[in-house]
Design a protein around this motif. Structure first.
Motif, short mmCIF file in Angstrom:
data_model
loop_
_atom_site.label_atom_id
_atom_site.label_comp_id
_atom_site.label_asym_id
_atom_site.label_seq_id
_atom_site.Cartn_x
_atom_site.Cartn_y
_atom_site.Cartn_z
N SER A 19 -44.85 137.97 -30.28
CA SER A 19 -44.67 137.95 -28.86
C SER A 19 -44.75 139.63 -28.51
O SER A 19 -45.01 140.26 -27.55
N GLU A 44 -37.15 146.44 -34.44
CA GLU A 44 -36.92 144.93 -35.33
C GLU A 44 -35.54 144.95 -35.93
O GLU A 44 -35.56 145.89 -36.71
N SER A 55 -42.60 130.81 -39.86
CA SER A 55 -43.24 129.72 -39.04
C SER A 55 -43.81 128.86 -40.11
O SER A 55 -43.74 128.67 -41.34
N VAL A 58 -49.79 126.67 -38.64
CA VAL A 58 -51.13 126.36 -38.34
C VAL A 58 -51.48 126.95 -36.96
O VAL A 58 -50.74 126.70 -36.10
N VAL A 139 -30.57 145.61 -32.40
CA VAL A 139 -29.88 145.87 -30.98
C VAL A 139 -28.92 144.75 -30.51
O VAL A 139 -29.13 143.40 -30.62
N LYS A 300 -35.31 128.42 -39.73
CA LYS A 300 -35.37 128.95 -38.15
C LYS A 300 -35.36 127.61 -37.07
O LYS A 300 -35.90 126.63 -37.54
N ASP A 323 -40.55 132.83 -28.01
CA ASP A 323 -39.72 131.87 -28.16
C ASP A 323 -38.35 132.20 -27.23
O ASP A 323 -37.71 131.06 -26.63
C1 LIG Z 1 -40.24 125.94 -39.14
C2 LIG Z 1 -41.01 126.15 -37.99
C3 LIG Z 1 -42.64 125.96 -38.10
C4 LIG Z 1 -43.38 126.56 -36.99
N1 LIG Z 1 -44.79 126.15 -37.01
C5 LIG Z 1 -45.70 126.49 -36.14
C6 LIG Z 1 -46.86 126.41 -36.36
O1 LIG Z 1 -47.48 125.86 -37.22
N2 LIG Z 1 -47.96 126.93 -35.49
C7 LIG Z 1 -47.31 127.77 -34.17
O2 LIG Z 1 -48.14 128.24 -33.42
N3 LIG Z 1 -46.06 127.71 -34.12
C8 LIG Z 1 -45.20 127.39 -35.07
N4 LIG Z 1 -43.80 127.78 -34.75
C9 LIG Z 1 -43.25 128.33 -33.82
C10 LIG Z 1 -43.47 129.86 -33.86
O3 LIG Z 1 -43.30 130.41 -35.03
C11 LIG Z 1 -42.89 130.66 -32.65
O4 LIG Z 1 -43.24 129.97 -31.67
C12 LIG Z 1 -43.22 132.25 -32.89
O5 LIG Z 1 -42.85 132.67 -34.11
C13 LIG Z 1 -42.45 132.84 -31.80
O6 LIG Z 1 -42.76 134.18 -31.66
P1 LIG Z 1 -41.65 135.25 -30.93
O7 LIG Z 1 -42.35 136.59 -31.04
O8 LIG Z 1 -41.14 134.78 -29.66
O9 LIG Z 1 -40.34 135.14 -32.09
P2 LIG Z 1 -40.17 135.44 -33.63
O10 LIG Z 1 -41.37 134.93 -34.44
O11 LIG Z 1 -39.00 134.60 -34.12
O12 LIG Z 1 -39.92 136.90 -33.77
C14 LIG Z 1 -38.66 137.44 -33.12
C15 LIG Z 1 -38.43 138.75 -33.67
O13 LIG Z 1 -37.46 139.43 -32.99
C16 LIG Z 1 -36.35 139.80 -34.03
N5 LIG Z 1 -35.20 140.10 -33.07
C17 LIG Z 1 -34.25 139.03 -32.77
N6 LIG Z 1 -33.17 139.78 -32.10
C18 LIG Z 1 -33.08 141.03 -32.36
C19 LIG Z 1 -32.30 142.00 -31.84
N7 LIG Z 1 -31.35 141.57 -31.28
N8 LIG Z 1 -32.88 143.23 -32.39
C20 LIG Z 1 -33.84 143.51 -33.02
N9 LIG Z 1 -34.61 142.53 -33.33
C21 LIG Z 1 -34.51 141.43 -33.06
C22 LIG Z 1 -36.22 139.14 -35.15
O14 LIG Z 1 -35.83 139.37 -36.14
C23 LIG Z 1 -37.83 138.51 -35.26
O15 LIG Z 1 -38.66 139.50 -36.13
C24 LIG Z 1 -42.80 127.20 -35.83
C25 LIG Z 1 -41.62 127.67 -36.00
C26 LIG Z 1 -40.81 127.31 -37.03
C27 LIG Z 1 -39.44 127.62 -36.97
#
Ligand SMILES: Cc1cc2nc3c(=O)[nH]c(=O)nc-3n(C[C@H](O)[C@H](O)[C@H](O)COP(=O)(O)OP(=O)(O)OC[C@H]3O[C@@H](n4cnc5c(N)ncnc54)[C@H](O)[C@@H]3O)c2cc1C
Length: 552
Positions: A19, A44, A55, A58, A139, A300, A323
């Motif tokens: 995201s 990050e 994750s 798929v 952060v 996670k 998320d």
């Molecule tokens: C086991 C599992 C299986 C999944 N399978 C699928 C799948 O097959 N297909 C699919 O589409 N989705 C799947 N998902 C969901 C998908 O992984 C998430 O919806 C997606 O990764 C969300 O992206 P994001 O950028 O919001 O968060 P994230 O991918 O969690 O990234 C957030 C980032 O922010 C960083 N961060 C957090 N807080 C701070 C802070 N205070 N300071 C600095 N950095 C920070 C973290 O370290 C991380 O790198 C799965 C999730 C899990 C847990």
């Protein structure tokens, strides 16, 4: 980025997952198209981009065509197109492949991939566009002026356990930004405080979560093909526990396996990691892993509350994406494409606000309008009651789901409410069914070939935390914690933690104490979610601490 000073930027993005990276790329592209100038800074906490990313995965590919229209799809590390997609009803000894896939679980046209690799690729694309990316900085504070967000601050380092400054003390950097985008992923710790401060969940459902434990294996050729995927239902979960397993064939004879379990279970001794190990011993799963080797372990949580649990996603000078915003399409277990899309829509809103020199919530409200007109609404609204229906068990959940399918998501009862996951755990005296350890008697001795105890699995995550820092897992009220959490619930932390952080220590005189091995923490956030009476708060540890995932 230097510590110990204040810097200014136009946009600050907290979190380098799909995201946050998508927001930065799209914003840089819009700036270029419109001839605008602006500094985009992304922070990050992982020691590198991808090291905290885990994750399945798929992934739906179409959103990448929108984000990177110039890129050849083969250049994106979406490793293999799904070739075989089966749902398996799993028993202890047997497995039946359903003749159809459950609605919303069809994966034709999708790809298996490592999300960590994808994030590393996106980070290169962002940097090529001039985005400044700083991994290894946590952060831990939102900056406010006159009650409005004006940026955030990275964590002070060089403190002892009590917060006293050591010789190597370095104050964090204050980063002032016109707009801050919260992209922290599941149960974002700053996002949580932002939501609380501005009461952003008013009128919304409580967010609920699952915990997913995953291992990456290399297996002999022929065990599974790249692009072959299976989702399992049933064993080892009871009908009143929500969840299932996944098996995703990757290229080079690698396979991702995992078990995802809803955190609204009642048993105070339920252990998702250990249930995952039991799941691997079934003939169906073990035949795929036979002769193979464990490469990595991680865990996670993921937000599952869906449409009704999305908080208000904008305040003056700030937006919430991915998320952290709760944008996961639950029946499909998919959040990556929605995280990317929300980042792009936040970028569009941000660019418009900067161009109009108005970053107030009146202008940022456009983000919600864009979300409601996008695939995010299209995918979440028809399943708006999905997860709440399953709160009463698999059978009632399946019936609810059937009614939702024929009524466009409404079901027969309209909006169903949800409860925070910590409230569903029962006290030891209330829980009348067989506790977890009795259910799997004789099956919880792990052989370190197919099955692994937590400590061994943790070793495979590359986890590291500086010894010198305030423990980032805080017991909010120690007296209350001992009386309620330990005495009444039996310290469920020792079981639900994915990484052997919590240990119940009983002294010779019978005094009980929860010991915290914060150095093992996988940053899954389960303790912040499931600890009875919200007993524990997960705070951001030093930057660069935590797991070091390579291909999760
Ligand atoms: C086991 C599992 C299986 C999944 N399978 C699928 C799948 O097959 N297909 C699919 O589409 N989705 C799947 N998902 C969901 C998908 O992984 C998430 O919806 C997606 O990764 C969300 O992206 P994001 O950028 O919001 O968060 P994230 O991918 O969690 O990234 C957030 C980032 O922010 C960083 N961060 C957090 N807080 C701070 C802070 N205070 N300071 C600095 N950095 C920070 C973290 O370290 C991380 O790198 C799965 C999730 C899990 C847990």
């Amino acid at each position: 980025m230097n510590n110990n000073d204040t810097i200014s930027t136009d946009i600050l993005i907290i979190g380098g997952g799909p995201s946050g990276l998508a927001a930065s790329i799209h914003l840089a592209d819009i700036f270029k198209q419109r001839g605008l100038k602006g500094r985009i800074l992304l922070i990050e906490k992982g020691r590198s981009i991808g090291s905290h990313i885990i994750s399945g995965a798929v992934i739906k590919p179409s959103v990448f065509r929108e984000l990177l229209p110039e890129a050849d799809i083969s250049e994106i590390p979406l490793t293999s197109k799904v070739t075989k997609d089966k749902t398996i009803m799993l028993g202890k000894k047997g497995a039946i492949a359903l003749p159809f896939n459950i609605p919303y679980m069809r994966n034709k046209g999708n790809y298996t991939a490592s999300l960590g690799q994808i994030c590393r690729y996106l980070a290169v694309k962002a940097q090529e566009r001039g985005v400044e990316i700083y991994p290894g900085f946590a952060v831990d504070e939102i900056l406010y002026k006159d009650g409005k967000v004006i940026g955030a601050k990275t964590k002070d380092t060089g403190l002892d356990h009590h917060g006293h400054q050591l010789e190597n003390f370095q104050a964090g950097t204050s980063i002032e930004a016109k707009i801050t985008i919260f992209a922290e992923g599941t149960r974002g710790s700053l996002t949580k405080t932002l939501i609380k401060k501005f009461n952003l969940t008013l009128g919304r459902n409580e967010q609920v979560y699952s915990l997913g434990c995953k291992e990456l294996w290399t297996v002999p050729e022929g065990n599974i093909e790249a692009g072959q995927i299976y989702h399992t239902m049933g064993y080892p979960l009871n009908i009143d526990e929500f969840g299932g397993g996944f098996i995703y064939g990757l290229k080079d004879n690698k396979v991702a396996v995992g078990l995802v379990v809803g955190l609204d279970y009642k048993d105070p001794s339920f252990d998702t990691h250990d249930a995952f190990q039991v799941w691997k011993t079934t003939p169906f799963v073990s035949s795929i892993l036979k002769g193979g080797k464990l490469l990595e372990y991680g865990a996670k949580t993921l937000p599952e509350g869906g449409y009704y649990a999305i908080p208000k996603l904008y305040v003056d000078n700030a937006l919430i994406v991915g998320d952290s915003a709760g944008l996961v399409a639950m029946p499909a277990l998919k959040g990556v494409h929605l995280a990317i899309k929300s980042g792009m829509l936040a970028a569009e809103t941000t660019a418009n606000a900067l161009e109009n020199k108005d970053t107030s919530e009146r202008t940022l409200q456009q983000y919600e309008t864009l979300l409601n007109a996008s695939i995010i609404h299209k995918e979440l609204y028809p399943v708006r009651n999905f997860r709440q229906g399953f709160a009463k068990g698999e059978i009632i959940g399946a019936l609810h789901f059937a009614t939702q399918l024929i009524t466009g998501g409404a079901g027969f009862f309209g909006r169903l409410r949800s409860h925070p996951d910590y409230q569903t755990t029962q006290k030891i005296s209330e829980f009348k069914k067989k506790p977890f350890k009795d259910r799997f008697k004789g099956q919880l001795e792990f052989d370190k070939v197919l099955t692994f105890d937590k400590a061994t699995d943790v070793f495979y995550s590359g986890v590291y935390h500086d010894e010198q820092q305030v423990v980032h897992l805080q017991i909010n009220d120690p007296d209350k914690f001992n009386a309620i959490n330990i005495e009444e619930y039996g310290a469920p932390e020792q079981f639900f933690c994915s990484s052997e952080v919590y240990e119940l220590h009983v002294s010779k005189t019978g005094e009980k104490e929860l010991r915290i091995h914060a150095e093992n923490c996988m940053h899954c956030k389960t303790c912040d979610i499931k600890s009875p009476e919200e007993g524990i708060t997960w705070l951001v540890p030093n930057g660069g601490n935590g797991p070091d995932f390579q291909n999760m």
